[in-house]
Design an enzyme around this catalytic site. Sequence first.
Site, mmCIF file in Angstrom:
data_model
loop_
_atom_site.group_PDB
_atom_site.id
_atom_site.type_symbol
_atom_site.label_atom_id
_atom_site.label_comp_id
_atom_site.label_asym_id
_atom_site.label_seq_id
_atom_site.Cartn_x
_atom_site.Cartn_y
_atom_site.Cartn_z
ATOM 1 N N ASP A 1 7.995 -12.800 -57.113
ATOM 2 C CA ASP A 1 8.535 -13.968 -57.104
ATOM 3 C C ASP A 1 9.396 -14.144 -55.851
ATOM 4 O O ASP A 1 11.092 -14.342 -55.401
ATOM 5 C CB ASP A 1 9.299 -13.204 -58.648
ATOM 6 N N ASP B 1 6.044 -15.867 -70.827
ATOM 7 C CA ASP B 1 7.192 -14.941 -70.402
ATOM 8 C C ASP B 1 7.533 -14.037 -71.974
ATOM 9 O O ASP B 1 7.840 -15.697 -72.264
ATOM 10 C CB ASP B 1 8.174 -15.543 -70.132
HETATM 11 O O1 1PR Z 1 10.690 -7.018 -62.287
HETATM 12 O O2 1PR Z 1 8.604 -5.391 -62.037
HETATM 13 O O3 1PR Z 1 10.639 -5.704 -64.079
HETATM 14 O O4 1PR Z 1 8.977 -7.608 -63.874
HETATM 15 C C1 1PR Z 1 9.196 -9.021 -64.020
HETATM 16 C C2 1PR Z 1 8.575 -9.635 -64.256
HETATM 17 O O5 1PR Z 1 8.692 -10.972 -65.001
HETATM 18 C C3 1PR Z 1 8.558 -10.216 -62.966
HETATM 19 O O6 1PR Z 1 6.804 -10.353 -62.819
HETATM 20 C C4 1PR Z 1 8.808 -11.963 -62.978
HETATM 21 O O7 1PR Z 1 7.965 -12.700 -62.494
HETATM 22 C C5 1PR Z 1 8.664 -12.209 -64.355
HETATM 23 N N1 1PR Z 1 10.581 -12.636 -64.801
HETATM 24 C C6 1PR Z 1 11.549 -12.760 -64.678
HETATM 25 N N2 1PR Z 1 12.551 -13.244 -65.252
HETATM 26 C C7 1PR Z 1 11.871 -14.894 -64.975
HETATM 27 C C8 1PR Z 1 12.300 -15.789 -65.540
HETATM 28 O O8 1PR Z 1 11.145 -16.989 -65.516
HETATM 29 N N3 1PR Z 1 13.215 -15.956 -65.237
HETATM 30 N N4 1PR Z 1 9.387 -15.263 -65.145
HETATM 31 C C9 1PR Z 1 10.488 -13.897 -65.069
HETATM 32 C C10 1PR Z 1 8.739 -15.586 -64.415
HETATM 33 C C11 1PR Z 1 7.245 -17.275 -63.846
HETATM 34 C C12 1PR Z 1 5.876 -17.540 -64.245
HETATM 35 C C13 1PR Z 1 5.435 -17.845 -65.014
HETATM 36 C C14 1PR Z 1 4.828 -19.343 -64.142
HETATM 37 C C15 1PR Z 1 3.979 -19.967 -64.294
HETATM 38 N N5 1PR Z 1 8.066 -16.415 -64.594
HETATM 39 O O9 1PR Z 1 4.577 -15.952 -64.641
HETATM 40 O O10 1PR Z 1 4.456 -18.345 -66.151
HETATM 41 O O11 1PR Z 1 5.763 -19.345 -62.560
HETATM 42 O O12 1PR Z 1 5.109 -21.385 -64.789
HETATM 43 P P1 1PR Z 1 4.741 -22.852 -65.253
HETATM 44 O O13 1PR Z 1 3.728 -22.864 -65.341
HETATM 45 O O14 1PR Z 1 5.548 -23.386 -66.052
HETATM 46 O O15 1PR Z 1 5.142 -22.930 -63.871
HETATM 47 P P2 1PR Z 1 9.603 -5.730 -62.750
#
Ligand code: 1PR
Length: 523
Positions: free
Chosen positions: A379, A224
């Site tokens: 999500d 991320d």
């Molecule tokens: O909505 O098309 O602009 O895409 C934004 C992207 O950013 C989406 O794929 C969304 O999942 C991601 N995103 C947005 N905000 C966050 C955040 O964390 N605040 N991250 C975010 C999502 C979640 C996973 C993470 C897993 C594994 N990250 O990808 O890597 O949950 O984590 P873990 O192994 O530590 O539990 P758009």
Amino acid sequence: MITLLDYGAGNVRSVVNAIESLGETVRTVAAAEDILSAEKLVFPGVGAFGSMMAILNREGYVGPLKAYLASGRPFLGICLGLHALFESSEEAPAVEGLGFIQGTVKRFVVDRAVPHIGWNGLAIRQPSRLFEGLAGDEKFYFVHSFHVAPEDPAAVLTTTDYGDTFVSAIQKGPVLATQFHPEKSGRNGLRLLENFIKPGTEATLPDIRPEQTRLAKRIIACLDVRANDRGDLVVTKGDQYDVREEGEVRNLGKPVELARGYYEEGADEITFLNITGFRDFPLEDMPMLEVLRQTSRKVFVPLTIGGGIRNYTDVNGRVYSALEVAAEYFRSGADKISIGSDAVTIAEAYRQTGRKSGDSAIEEIARVYGSQAVVISIDPRRVYVHHPADVDHHVIETALPGPEGQKYCWYQCTVKGGREGRDLDAVTLARVCEELGAGEILLNCIDRDGTNAGFDLELIKAVKSAVGIPVIASSGAGRVDHFLDVFRRTEAESALAAGIFHRREVPIGTVKGFLRGKVEIRS
Ligand code: 1PR
């Protein structure tokens, strides 16, 4: 020098990067004469069979290509570059191929997820210069919905099994072509490319020649990425999507360095999520594109990028389509793009009108780059209910009751990084996106994200049983046995983790070491 046939339909950057990493120079075909004067021609086909042949015809490349193939000089086709050698394809039945090999290209009809995505083996049928230095049990990266069927068995170099046995590489004199992507197949893929490039490589038959091959479960490292408060692009990690600790954005390292490290440790794919993409415009966020460019020069496994893929109007009123945004990501080295928030908006519109608009980001990007290049990042967050009839959503009975003892729940889709919940469930979103042409689902879970409590198996089962495309299980991995659980107890094709890799709690090598012998993986 290698001559590369890039007919401008998609990303061939990774092939150029792979060849250049071997110390070779690449000249790109700019005119038909360049094909005729080539000493070694590499043709990495991109897109769809019909549009590829249309461009080759329009550019006047078909005649020179046929002449080159007949001349006895070395040729390497990759993926659609293999299909082009055949007479025709079920992908575009009225369109003629180059006809260098008799036979057709057929659609996969198997009781498995299609596209066939991931690392699979080769059952080697004859000696070839491509195999020098290989043991024979290596796995290579595939991503395709069609496969070739040559009439002459003598042309079959390797076969691979996926529900059925299909031809995964051909050899006819110095003409070689692979269904898999050597440029995305790590060290072994580079070795194979080097064998093609090097003069005087001997044709060999590796010692190990499996009769049957098996698709590996993939382990994906997710980064991320966002700018911290000082403006530096960092890899961060949230707890249930909250990436701040004591007011500061958590900084877990530099994107290119971490990605390179995960590649070295054996990650089967790398995913970058530009997590503030929903509010920033990625084409103004040049550092992210630069991260991708630098990573793709050093990392030879598939790269997915997500964040901000949607239509956008800039401050000057210039309108950019989601396709243009995606195109810039592909040009910078991405193999797949992932759509998050916009997929929800598209699915909502589809459900309202009951018909495909034809110009949604999912449809347009899939049409130009193929379904396999379009990942939908979901999500979702659990919403508990007392009775399935309480809501008009896909409800499951859960073994983990809610705070008021509710025995049922549904998974609410969110947008903008979990900030806004929508009246749409994850199962419906996945189904609609598959119908619109998406090729894979990246299934996050806000409740589990960063908790180390294990994947939400109930969510994964519900979505996996609703779609025919591959599903990447994400969020919650905390220990090695969580990966075993997700592969044994669900049908997910891949498992993605972030926090445990970034914090070095459980390195990728340890996960693979634990799974080896229990689950099919790439060594
Ligand atoms: O909505 O098309 O602009 O895409 C934004 C992207 O950013 C989406 O794929 C969304 O999942 C991601 N995103 C947005 N905000 C966050 C955040 O964390 N605040 N991250 C975010 C999502 C979640 C996973 C993470 C897993 C594994 N990250 O990808 O890597 O949950 O984590 P873990 O192994 O530590 O539990 P758009």
